[in-house]
Write a protein that holds these residues in place. Structure first.
Motif, PDB file in Angstrom:
ATOM      1  N   GLU A 242      41.229  36.318  35.153  1.00 25.75           N
ATOM      2  CA  GLU A 242      40.684  34.978  34.931  1.00 25.75           C
ATOM      3  C   GLU A 242      40.643  34.675  33.433  1.00 25.75           C
ATOM      4  O   GLU A 242      40.948  33.557  33.001  1.00 25.75           O
ATOM      5  CB  GLU A 242      39.282  34.869  35.541  1.00 25.75           C
TER       6      GLU A 242
ATOM      7  N   LYS B 159      35.811  41.173  40.711  1.00 21.24           N
ATOM      8  CA  LYS B 159      36.893  42.132  40.455  1.00 21.24           C
ATOM      9  C   LYS B 159      38.137  41.467  39.880  1.00 21.24           C
ATOM     10  O   LYS B 159      39.037  42.144  39.391  1.00 21.24           O
ATOM     11  CB  LYS B 159      37.246  42.877  41.743  1.00 21.24           C
ATOM     12  N   LEU B 160      38.199  40.131  39.940  1.00 20.24           N
ATOM     13  CA  LEU B 160      39.350  39.395  39.433  1.00 20.24           C
ATOM     14  C   LEU B 160      39.080  38.783  38.067  1.00 20.24           C
ATOM     15  O   LEU B 160      39.877  37.982  37.570  1.00 20.24           O
ATOM     16  CB  LEU B 160      39.752  38.292  40.419  1.00 20.24           C
TER      17      LEU B 160
ATOM     18  N   VAL C   1      44.349  41.171  42.208  1.00 26.32           N
ATOM     19  CA  VAL C   1      44.210  41.051  40.756  1.00 26.32           C
ATOM     20  C   VAL C   1      43.954  39.623  40.271  1.00 26.32           C
ATOM     21  O   VAL C   1      43.315  39.428  39.245  1.00 26.32           O
ATOM     22  CB  VAL C   1      45.463  41.607  40.034  1.00 26.32           C
ATOM     23  N   VAL C   2      44.451  38.606  40.992  1.00 28.23           N
ATOM     24  CA  VAL C   2      44.306  37.245  40.475  1.00 28.23           C
ATOM     25  C   VAL C   2      43.985  36.270  41.596  1.00 28.23           C
ATOM     26  O   VAL C   2      44.552  36.343  42.685  1.00 28.23           O
ATOM     27  CB  VAL C   2      45.591  36.798  39.739  1.00 28.23           C
ATOM     28  N   SER C   3      43.051  35.364  41.337  1.00 31.91           N
ATOM     29  CA  SER C   3      42.703  34.325  42.303  1.00 31.91           C
ATOM     30  C   SER C   3      43.410  33.033  41.923  1.00 31.91           C
ATOM     31  O   SER C   3      43.488  32.669  40.752  1.00 31.91           O
ATOM     32  CB  SER C   3      41.187  34.095  42.341  1.00 31.91           C
TER      33      SER C   3
ATOM     34  N   ASP D 239      49.789  38.733  45.475  1.00 29.96           N
ATOM     35  CA  ASP D 239      48.654  37.819  45.573  1.00 29.96           C
ATOM     36  C   ASP D 239      49.097  36.362  45.720  1.00 29.96           C
ATOM     37  O   ASP D 239      48.423  35.570  46.389  1.00 29.96           O
ATOM     38  CB  ASP D 239      47.764  37.952  44.326  1.00 29.96           C
TER      39      ASP D 239
ATOM     40  N   ASN E 283      45.267  32.054  48.864  1.00 35.04           N
ATOM     41  CA  ASN E 283      45.457  32.135  47.415  1.00 35.04           C
ATOM     42  C   ASN E 283      46.565  31.192  46.955  1.00 35.04           C
ATOM     43  O   ASN E 283      47.377  31.547  46.110  1.00 35.04           O
ATOM     44  CB  ASN E 283      45.795  33.569  47.014  1.00 35.04           C
TER      45      ASN E 283
END
Length: 337
Positions: A89, A84-85, A72-74, A190, A196
């Motif tokens: 963002e 997809k994130l 879900v998050v980078s 994540d 990450n």
């Protein structure tokens, strides 16, 4: 119609190309210069990145396809810009605003950003060489700022319960970090991925604006790590616990009889590193290193073709550490081992 060249001709052509490239590369320096460069080579000057990427050989395994990428998050440059994130963002903008407001009226977003920018060069050096070339200094610093605000805000959410109670339907739709949301578990997952991570030095810069003392900073991160540890509690007689002790023994590490304590003054590189230390315990004291590391010899089970081939011996050592009685065998069989 083109007649394919004989296999031998292809090999000869390939060898010729290799020879040409070799000659081209060796023409840049003389033989003496090349030999001197070998004599003066210092492997310690080759910096190992503090935030590494997953080895390609692990990614090539089909069973590991979804194990290393964020859901879900980078955080950081390795997965920045993944389509997809994108939703999270955009969420980072409002998170940065909330973090700034929580720091007090005397602190502006510009003040916070400038402090992050000061450590931008050091933060960039934490990642693998070449992985940040597509980001100029300004873009990289902006990424570090937003990601650090997001990580710290998420820690505060877990520690203080400062989230929506879910009664406001409109708030529920725009804030995926509300209480009871499934996204909380995904975000936490994540934030402990190898690729990450954000340097702790960036988090430390922003935490100083939010807290009055270093002990409060340590408490925030410690609580976050403790929450991670409670996901898979280790019980006394589980295979997981046995494997943990086996790894500790092979690495000459403590059996964690003394409680692990977080110390941010040791300059740990990132959150995952701290989670690892918490799991395996503190390293042995330097004065007792020789005593703590014990070497064992085993009968030759190893390959007759290559004395350095230790896979069989290591497998037997591992199985011996797992199996002590009949119940251990039953448990392994039930798991398909």
């Amino acid at each position: 119609m083109t007649t394919p060249a004989p296999k031998g001709d292809d090999q000869n052509a390939e060898i010729t190309q290799i020879c040409i490239k070799s000659q081209e590369s060796s023409s840049y320096i003389t033989k003496d210069e090349w030999l001197i460069s070998i004599e003066k080579y210092d492997e310690n000057t080759t910096k190992k990145p503090k935030i590494q990427k997953v080895p390609s050989m692990l990614r090539e395994l089909n069973s590991n396809t979804n194990s290393y990428d964020p859901l879900v998050v980078s955080i950081g440059p390795y997965h920045h810009g993944t389509q997809k994130l994108e939703a999270f963002e955009k969420l980072k903008i409002s998170i940065a605003q909330k973090f700034c407001l929580a720091c007090g009226n005397k602190i502006s977003i510009k003040d916070l950003y400038e402090e992050v920018a000061k450590v931008g060069k050091s933060a960039r050096e934490c990642y693998e060489e070449g992985s940040t070339k597509c980001f100029d200094d300004e873009v990289f610093n902006r990424m570090m700022f937003l990601d650090a605000c997001f990580v710290l805000h998420f820690m505060f959410i877990l520690q203080e319960g400062n989230v929506s109670n879910g009664t406001d339907k409109e708030q529920k739709e725009v804030d995926p970090l509300q209480d009871g949301s499934c996204y909380l578990a995904f975000v936490q997952r994540d934030l402990f991925l190898l690729e990450n991570q954000i340097p702790l030095l960036v988090l430390n810069v922003l935490m100083k604006f939010r807290f009055q003392s270093e002990s409060q900073e340590t408490e925030l991160i410690q609580n976050f790590l403790d929450r991670k540890a409670t996901i898979m509690p280790l019980q006394e007689n589980t295979c997981t616990n046995v494997v943990k002790k086996f790894v500790q023994k092979m690495m000459g590490l403590s059996d964690q009889k003394t409680k692990w304590k977080l110390d941010l003054n040791t300059s740990p590189p990132h959150l995952l590193h701290l989670a690892r230390e918490q799991l395996i315990g503190p390293p042995p004291e330097e004065t007792n290193m020789k005593k703590s590391v014990q070497w064992h010899s085993y009968p030759c089970e190893i390959s007759a073709h290559d004395p350095s081939e230790l896979r069989i011996a290591l497998y037997i050592c591992l199985m011996d550490s797992l199996v002590d009685n009949v119940e251990d065998v039953k448990q392994l069989l039930e798991k398909g081992i």
